[in-house]
Design an enzyme around this catalytic site. Sequence first.
Site, mmCIF file in Angstrom:
data_model
loop_
_atom_site.group_PDB
_atom_site.id
_atom_site.type_symbol
_atom_site.label_atom_id
_atom_site.label_comp_id
_atom_site.label_asym_id
_atom_site.label_seq_id
_atom_site.Cartn_x
_atom_site.Cartn_y
_atom_site.Cartn_z
ATOM 1 C CE LYS A 9 0.855 1.157 4.466
ATOM 2 N NZ LYS A 9 1.513 2.420 4.914
ATOM 3 C CG LEU A 96 6.498 0.255 0.512
ATOM 4 C CD1 LEU A 96 7.597 -0.475 -0.250
ATOM 5 C CD2 LEU A 96 5.668 1.109 -0.444
ATOM 6 N N GLY A 99 4.132 -6.311 5.960
ATOM 7 C CA GLY A 99 3.730 -7.196 7.041
ATOM 8 C C GLY A 99 2.227 -7.226 7.232
ATOM 9 C CB SER A 100 -0.305 -4.522 7.308
ATOM 10 O OG SER A 100 0.212 -3.847 8.437
ATOM 11 C CG ASP A 133 -1.222 0.289 8.089
ATOM 12 O OD1 ASP A 133 -2.020 1.179 8.455
ATOM 13 O OD2 ASP A 133 -0.013 0.499 7.891
#
Length: 272
Positions: A9, A96, A99-100, A133
């Site tokens: 993202k 970015l 991990g989420s 996130d």
Amino acid sequence: MITLIAHAKLNLFLDITGKLSDGYHLLETVMQSVDLSDILTIELADEITVSSSDPEIPEDEDNICYKAAELFYMLLGQKGGAEIYIDKRIPHGAGLGGGSADAAATLRGLNRLHGKPFDDNALLKLAAKTGADVPFCLVGGTKLCRGIGDVMTDEAPYPERNFLIVKPSFECDTKAAYESYDVTMIPRRERHEGEYYNVFREIYKNKEINEITEKLKSLGASAAELTGSGSAVFGAFENDYDAQEAAKQFPMYFTAVCHAASKGISVLDVRD
């Protein structure tokens, strides 16, 4: 077994609007999924294990995918496990959301493998418990996110659809970034439609980040900004060719030309 694409993202706009008593910061941010992605393979097993192509990614309880799987089985109310493999392509410590996105893919994948015991609303609540996130990464697209990132509304896509991501060699620690904000307390910014802004770039005043930002603009980006708490910077270009040409001017950095994605997670296949 299931294979999923977990999209990164960008924060096209990011400001901090307050702080809760538990320490979480309240945000106003426009998030955009892009097609820079990790690929996860998940297979049901007796216990939870995580492995990755990136040796710097933790493969124990410290991995957010491990946490996501634990929460999934806790809500499911039964003992279970999964072998989770992450083909890591999104750089970490970059803002970015890699991990989420991986955690969101873990939740989506386990739900599919178990016959979809949870509807979308239940998955979103589970995602919010996993990380700030993760709810957005579960849904993706272009969203205006408030609260701790879990209150989402549709946002009209920004006009530029070609992004060049440039990540310097250093990483930014998210916890330290928010602690820095608590000291500086930069005033809240009024958001205007289509505006690019990131409060952390104002906080850092980092020479290298600012130089990358200005260089992207000089190479034709209509806008350039930090994403998340950094350290990656992105430039928005009107066409793919200009973004590809600009990438050649950053030979010492990680670069990726990517495009807006309409989803946060894509399921590639399910095999028994």
